[in-house]
Design a protein around this motif. Sequence first.
Motif, PDB file in Angstrom:
ATOM      1  N   ARG A 250      -3.608  -2.581 -12.146  1.00  0.00           N
ATOM      2  CA  ARG A 250      -3.602  -1.707 -10.965  1.00  0.00           C
ATOM      3  C   ARG A 250      -2.803  -0.436 -11.244  1.00  0.00           C
ATOM      4  O   ARG A 250      -3.217   0.661 -10.859  1.00  0.00           O
ATOM      5  CB  ARG A 250      -3.027  -2.451  -9.764  1.00  0.00           C
TER       6      ARG A 250
ATOM      7  N   LEU B 261     -16.156  -3.802  -2.694  1.00  0.00           N
ATOM      8  CA  LEU B 261     -15.546  -4.962  -3.331  1.00  0.00           C
ATOM      9  C   LEU B 261     -14.113  -4.569  -3.686  1.00  0.00           C
ATOM     10  O   LEU B 261     -13.898  -3.654  -4.481  1.00  0.00           O
ATOM     11  CB  LEU B 261     -16.328  -5.361  -4.588  1.00  0.00           C
TER      12      LEU B 261
ATOM     13  N   GLY C  14      -5.993   1.857  -6.866  1.00  0.00           N
ATOM     14  CA  GLY C  14      -6.352   0.890  -7.890  1.00  0.00           C
ATOM     15  C   GLY C  14      -6.969  -0.383  -7.361  1.00  0.00           C
ATOM     16  O   GLY C  14      -6.983  -1.395  -8.057  1.00  0.00           O
TER      17      GLY C  14
ATOM     18  N   GLU D 170     -10.031  -5.559  -4.817  1.00  0.00           N
ATOM     19  CA  GLU D 170      -9.116  -6.518  -5.445  1.00  0.00           C
ATOM     20  C   GLU D 170      -7.715  -6.248  -4.900  1.00  0.00           C
ATOM     21  O   GLU D 170      -7.120  -5.217  -5.200  1.00  0.00           O
ATOM     22  CB  GLU D 170      -9.135  -6.384  -6.965  1.00  0.00           C
TER      23      GLU D 170
ATOM     24  N   ARG E 197     -16.741  -2.096 -15.949  1.00  0.00           N
ATOM     25  CA  ARG E 197     -15.759  -1.065 -15.574  1.00  0.00           C
ATOM     26  C   ARG E 197     -15.035  -0.561 -16.815  1.00  0.00           C
ATOM     27  O   ARG E 197     -14.783   0.641 -16.961  1.00  0.00           O
ATOM     28  CB  ARG E 197     -14.750  -1.642 -14.569  1.00  0.00           C
TER      29      ARG E 197
ATOM     30  N   ARG F  92      -4.915   1.881 -13.260  1.00  0.00           N
ATOM     31  CA  ARG F  92      -5.946   2.509 -12.427  1.00  0.00           C
ATOM     32  C   ARG F  92      -5.344   3.612 -11.558  1.00  0.00           C
ATOM     33  O   ARG F  92      -5.953   4.665 -11.359  1.00  0.00           O
ATOM     34  CB  ARG F  92      -6.609   1.460 -11.533  1.00  0.00           C
ATOM     35  N   VAL F  93      -4.149   3.350 -11.031  1.00  0.00           N
ATOM     36  CA  VAL F  93      -3.470   4.366 -10.212  1.00  0.00           C
ATOM     37  C   VAL F  93      -3.212   5.614 -11.054  1.00  0.00           C
ATOM     38  O   VAL F  93      -3.447   6.747 -10.612  1.00  0.00           O
ATOM     39  CB  VAL F  93      -2.149   3.805  -9.641  1.00  0.00           C
TER      40      VAL F  93
ATOM     41  N   TRP G 137      -6.338  -2.226   4.659  1.00  0.00           N
ATOM     42  CA  TRP G 137      -7.208  -1.172   4.139  1.00  0.00           C
ATOM     43  C   TRP G 137      -8.371  -0.919   5.089  1.00  0.00           C
ATOM     44  O   TRP G 137      -8.725   0.233   5.366  1.00  0.00           O
ATOM     45  CB  TRP G 137      -7.745  -1.543   2.745  1.00  0.00           C
TER      46      TRP G 137
ATOM     47  N   LEU H 283     -10.229  -0.537  -5.644  1.00  0.00           N
ATOM     48  CA  LEU H 283     -11.676  -0.509  -5.448  1.00  0.00           C
ATOM     49  C   LEU H 283     -12.398  -0.920  -6.725  1.00  0.00           C
ATOM     50  O   LEU H 283     -12.294  -0.251  -7.747  1.00  0.00           O
ATOM     51  CB  LEU H 283     -12.131   0.895  -5.018  1.00  0.00           C
ATOM     52  N   LEU H 284     -13.129  -2.031  -6.665  1.00  0.00           N
ATOM     53  CA  LEU H 284     -13.905  -2.480  -7.821  1.00  0.00           C
ATOM     54  C   LEU H 284     -15.343  -1.976  -7.771  1.00  0.00           C
ATOM     55  O   LEU H 284     -15.939  -1.690  -8.801  1.00  0.00           O
ATOM     56  CB  LEU H 284     -13.914  -4.013  -7.901  1.00  0.00           C
TER      57      LEU H 284
ATOM     58  N   ARG I  14     -10.257 -11.246  -4.599  1.00  0.00           N
ATOM     59  CA  ARG I  14     -11.324 -10.270  -4.342  1.00  0.00           C
ATOM     60  C   ARG I  14     -11.936 -10.498  -2.970  1.00  0.00           C
ATOM     61  O   ARG I  14     -12.156 -11.637  -2.561  1.00  0.00           O
ATOM     62  CB  ARG I  14     -12.418 -10.392  -5.401  1.00  0.00           C
TER      63      ARG I  14
ATOM     64  N   VAL J 220      -9.635   4.225  -4.713  1.00  0.00           N
ATOM     65  CA  VAL J 220      -9.612   4.367  -6.167  1.00  0.00           C
ATOM     66  C   VAL J 220      -8.197   4.659  -6.643  1.00  0.00           C
ATOM     67  O   VAL J 220      -7.701   4.047  -7.592  1.00  0.00           O
ATOM     68  CB  VAL J 220     -10.573   5.490  -6.626  1.00  0.00           C
TER      69      VAL J 220
ATOM     70  N   ILE K 266       0.823  -1.210   0.000  1.00  0.00           N
ATOM     71  CA  ILE K 266       0.000   0.000   0.000  1.00  0.00           C
ATOM     72  C   ILE K 266       0.855   1.258   0.000  1.00  0.00           C
ATOM     73  O   ILE K 266       0.543   2.241  -0.670  1.00  0.00           O
ATOM     74  CB  ILE K 266      -0.947  -0.012   1.214  1.00  0.00           C
TER      75      ILE K 266
END
Lengths: 414, 139
Positions: free
Chosen positions: A219, B81, B38, B83, A276, A222-223, B93, B40-41, B2, B35, A16
Amino acid sequence: MTATDARRAVEAVWRIESARLIAGLARQVRDIGLAEELAQDALVTALEKWPDTGIPRNPGAWLMTTAKNRAVDLSRRDQNYQRKLEQIGRDTDNDHTPDASTGVGDINDDLLRLVFTACHPVLSTEAQVALTLRMLGGLTTDEIARAFLVAESTIAQRIVRAKKTLAKAGVPFEVPPEDERDARLAAVLGVIYLIFNEGYSATAGQDLMRPALCADALRLARVLAGLMPREAEVHGLVALLEIQASRAKSRVGSDGEPVLLLAQDRARWDQLLIRRGLAALKTAETLGGLGRPYTLQASIAACHANARTPEDTNWLRIAGLYEALALVAPSPIVELNHAVAIGMAFGPAVGLELLDELRDEPTLKDYHLLPSTRGDLLAKLGRTDEARAEFERAAGLTRNERERALLLSRVAAQ
Amino acid sequence: MRFMVLVKATAESEAGVQPSDEMLREMMAFNEELVKAGVLLAGEGLHPSAKGARVQFSGDKRTVVDGPFAETKELIGGFWLLEVKSLEEAVEWVKRVPNTDGGESEIEIRQVFTVEDFENASPEVKAHEQELRAVIGNG
């Protein structure tokens, strides 16, 4: 908390926090190689202490403070760090909060700087990939090595060399100026797409796919969308990767053999990722992505995603999208895909005619999908001997063993 | 991997008390973190159980019971949800979820099945499950 539990918990925190930690440190010491070393040292300290003390309330701040303290320690041993330490001192004096956390906006800017630095053109593509996965993805050297089927020492050397190259070239830890922005962003998107593709269609080895690599690339995309929400092509890339990832489970059969798109069980497609992807595509189009490379590719992927059966596929639209793609991102592979779409829309003879215009293309000389596609069209035309020869050629060109097995089975089937 | 993250209901959420501006602001900031990371679905808040219903099963018998329901701690107020790569990451988290009003509450984390996880299913059942998922997905 057992040692194993502690390690797993620390790894979770690291995943994270690591990119933000490295980015924040890099802004202060102006050297991403040093920043990463400081971050790694903080990780080692966490692995030693947290089993006893428990995970701190704000792990990111703890790691940042520990890394800065480490920098102070280093300055006592090595005068080379003195100048960078003075930089830290000045920044620390300006901190308003005791734990030296920076605001969300600052962190976003730092992460963007890290993205652009890791993908700087002074580096080779391989170096860009390794740095991106390491610094932004939080992967270990071993994880990267396994993902690319090379020795860990190879990746370690690649990363060390990349850091030295950046330092030697005096690459500033900055977002590129406006006139360079588009080209540099395209390079970043290209690196993420390359990582995804290596996971989606492995170029070498025994596995057709490496799903973990796809997940890491998705990922990262998305970031990036979170960091650059008004960039159309970033959302275009997210859309493309989400929709392609939605098919991941159906691309491999029960024995690990490849399943071509039209033969895939569409019930296995991940509808959440498709939705999505379609949402990201809509965002890309709204932001002006129409007619741009990743958004176009996402539109092609969306045509497949929206077709409940292979027969529902709108091949005419797909052919048109490839023609548009050929205008903005021309390449023989785009022409190859265009020929396939035309063949599906108008018949194999027309597709074959277009394909034959590509036979002398140098970049496709060793590309196994050219002969395998020719073989497919020839088979549909009933020219079985020619088809067999093409499948044999294709089998000889691919380095992925699963694909080779599939192609050889098509040789036998003719 | 998930994970479904289930936010348990509270007396306030069951009473239909709207979250404060501060609470919404903090939750929005947290969602933005998810978000931007990266992971959060999907995620939604749920209305009180007064707006819902239950269906009780007993053999062939089906009984519909209108809300509201009394056992607040068993009810769900919202979900995410996620991932992520491990349960530990999901836990990390969830520990960061803001607790604006400082009260007592609970969040449950459950791993989501993939079709491959249904070990006892025959190939026919798996295929049918997948078909249903496709239909559901297409609305």
